[in-house]
Design a protein around this motif. Sequence first.
Motif, short mmCIF file in Angstrom:
data_model
loop_
_atom_site.label_atom_id
_atom_site.label_comp_id
_atom_site.label_asym_id
_atom_site.label_seq_id
_atom_site.Cartn_x
_atom_site.Cartn_y
_atom_site.Cartn_z
N VAL A 1 -5.93 -16.07 5.07
CA VAL A 1 -6.66 -16.07 3.81
C VAL A 1 -5.67 -16.30 2.66
CG1 VAL A 1 -8.19 -14.78 2.27
CG2 VAL A 1 -8.39 -14.50 4.75
N ARG A 2 -5.89 -17.33 1.89
CA ARG A 2 -4.97 -17.68 0.80
C ARG A 2 -5.39 -17.02 -0.50
NH1 ARG A 2 -6.75 -22.21 3.03
NH2 ARG A 2 -7.85 -22.82 1.13
N GLY A 3 -4.41 -16.85 -1.39
CA GLY A 3 -4.71 -16.36 -2.73
C GLY A 3 -4.64 -14.86 -2.89
N LEU A 4 -4.25 -14.12 -1.85
CA LEU A 4 -4.15 -12.67 -1.95
C LEU A 4 -2.72 -12.26 -2.29
CD1 LEU A 4 -6.25 -11.67 1.20
CD2 LEU A 4 -7.03 -12.01 -1.15
N ARG A 5 -2.56 -11.09 -2.87
CA ARG A 5 -1.23 -10.61 -3.25
C ARG A 5 -0.40 -10.34 -2.00
NH1 ARG A 5 -1.16 -5.88 -7.52
NH2 ARG A 5 1.05 -6.43 -7.34
N ALA B 1 -11.69 -7.21 -6.12
CA ALA B 1 -12.43 -6.87 -4.91
C ALA B 1 -13.36 -8.02 -4.51
CB ALA B 1 -13.24 -5.59 -5.13
N GLN B 2 -14.11 -8.53 -5.48
CA GLN B 2 -15.03 -9.62 -5.18
C GLN B 2 -14.29 -10.90 -4.81
OE1 GLN B 2 -17.21 -9.47 -8.95
NE2 GLN B 2 -19.00 -8.69 -7.85
N ALA B 3 -13.16 -11.14 -5.48
CA ALA B 3 -12.39 -12.35 -5.20
C ALA B 3 -11.88 -12.37 -3.77
CB ALA B 3 -11.22 -12.47 -6.18
N LEU C 1 -13.25 -10.94 -1.09
CA LEU C 1 -14.37 -11.22 -0.20
C LEU C 1 -14.78 -12.69 -0.28
CD1 LEU C 1 -16.45 -8.03 -1.07
CD2 LEU C 1 -15.18 -8.41 1.05
N ALA C 2 -14.85 -13.20 -1.50
CA ALA C 2 -15.25 -14.60 -1.69
C ALA C 2 -14.23 -15.54 -1.06
CB ALA C 2 -15.41 -14.91 -3.18
N ALA C 3 -12.93 -15.24 -1.21
CA ALA C 3 -11.89 -16.10 -0.65
C ALA C 3 -12.00 -16.19 0.85
CB ALA C 3 -10.51 -15.58 -1.06
N GLY C 4 -12.21 -15.05 1.51
CA GLY C 4 -12.30 -15.06 2.97
C GLY C 4 -13.44 -15.91 3.47
N CYS C 5 -14.60 -15.84 2.79
CA CYS C 5 -15.76 -16.62 3.22
C CYS C 5 -15.63 -18.09 2.82
CB CYS C 5 -17.03 -16.03 2.63
SG CYS C 5 -17.45 -14.39 3.30
N GLN C 6 -15.14 -18.33 1.61
CA GLN C 6 -15.01 -19.70 1.13
C GLN C 6 -14.03 -20.49 1.99
OE1 GLN C 6 -13.37 -20.16 -2.83
NE2 GLN C 6 -14.76 -21.83 -3.26
N GLN C 7 -12.98 -19.82 2.46
CA GLN C 7 -11.97 -20.49 3.28
C GLN C 7 -12.33 -20.48 4.77
OE1 GLN C 7 -8.15 -18.72 2.24
NE2 GLN C 7 -8.76 -18.69 0.08
N ARG C 8 -13.53 -20.01 5.10
CA ARG C 8 -14.06 -20.01 6.46
C ARG C 8 -13.21 -19.16 7.41
NH1 ARG C 8 -17.24 -21.94 3.40
NH2 ARG C 8 -18.45 -23.84 3.67
N ARG C 9 -12.64 -18.09 6.90
CA ARG C 9 -11.87 -17.18 7.75
C ARG C 9 -12.74 -16.03 8.28
NH1 ARG C 9 -7.50 -19.88 9.44
NH2 ARG C 9 -6.53 -20.99 7.69
N VAL C 10 -13.89 -15.85 7.66
CA VAL C 10 -14.79 -14.77 8.05
C VAL C 10 -16.18 -15.14 7.57
CG1 VAL C 10 -14.57 -13.43 5.92
CG2 VAL C 10 -14.96 -12.23 8.08
N GLU D 1 -19.58 -18.08 -9.07
CA GLU D 1 -20.97 -18.18 -8.67
C GLU D 1 -21.57 -16.79 -8.44
OE1 GLU D 1 -21.05 -20.82 -5.36
OE2 GLU D 1 -20.17 -22.47 -6.50
N ILE D 2 -20.76 -15.87 -7.92
CA ILE D 2 -21.22 -14.49 -7.76
C ILE D 2 -21.52 -13.90 -9.13
CG2 ILE D 2 -20.52 -12.17 -7.04
CD1 ILE D 2 -18.89 -13.50 -4.81
N ASP D 3 -20.62 -14.11 -10.09
CA ASP D 3 -20.85 -13.62 -11.45
C ASP D 3 -22.12 -14.23 -12.03
OD1 ASP D 3 -18.55 -12.11 -11.45
OD2 ASP D 3 -17.31 -13.67 -12.36
N PHE D 4 -22.38 -15.50 -11.72
CA PHE D 4 -23.54 -16.19 -12.27
C PHE D 4 -24.84 -15.58 -11.73
CE2 PHE D 4 -26.64 -19.70 -12.38
CZ PHE D 4 -26.59 -19.99 -13.72
N VAL D 5 -24.89 -15.30 -10.43
CA VAL D 5 -26.09 -14.70 -9.84
C VAL D 5 -26.35 -13.33 -10.47
CG1 VAL D 5 -27.03 -13.73 -7.71
CG2 VAL D 5 -25.89 -15.94 -7.66
#
Length: 263
Positions: free
Chosen positions: A36-40, A109-111, A113-122, A159-163
């Motif tokens: 998963v990319r983009g995490l600390r 926290a939301q980022a 979760l979103a990163a893992g799904c967006q990058q198709r890791r989970v 998109e999560i913020d938008f919903v």
Amino acid sequence: MGNGRLTRDQQLWVAVLATGPGAVLAGPTAAAEAGVRGLRREPLHVLVPAHRRAGRTVLGRLPIDMPAVVVHRASVLPPAHLQLARPPRTTTARALVDAAGWARTVDQAQAALAAGCQQRRVTPAELSAVLDALPRARRRALIRQTVADIAGGAEALSEIDFVRLCRRHGLPAPHLQQRRADASGRTRWLDAYWREWGLHVEIDGAHHMDVRHWAADMRRQNDVWTSGDRVLRFPAWLIRARPTEVADSLRRALTAAGWRPEG
């Protein structure tokens, strides 16, 4: 053995071994190791069974070039949440749920979760299954709602913020990431779409400023316009910084298209 600087792999092994029996990489550290990319990358997060504590003396004597090691204790850590790896770590789904619970802010926290799904890791289903096994997980309600939003098509944090903005302001929920063919037959993806009222919203992140993305966005927008739909565009930062302004624009566009609020 050696006297050079520790490699990343060596740092991870030191963190696990120094923490003691049963320790595994966890949270953002385990998720990053799963791709998963983009995490600390720092500090390093390690999970240990709740019945034992990491030795403070050992952790206090770590090599000077080691990142800080944060030790968490887990009362629920079933075998299904463990990944066979070197060093051992939690599964990607458990790692992301923990990362969301341990994050400093709601956005972080939301980022994660979103990163893992967006990058198709989970998948959202895998995250939900982990959450079902953790009745006392931190930010459990937030994680549950975020996973539901992701399952509905919101893959990016904007998109999560938008919903959620639509929900807070009493607006109908849009369909997200809707597939559509343009005039030449190519597949296009609409960020948010109210099919009943023919309203399409594009949420522009920083990459949309690149000239190639900008030109592609214009072509996609023109295809939508020429079919008769309305199109609104908002930068991602505006959704967070001025949600009322965005909601007012959406309400005017939906009302002009025939929507009427219930009650």
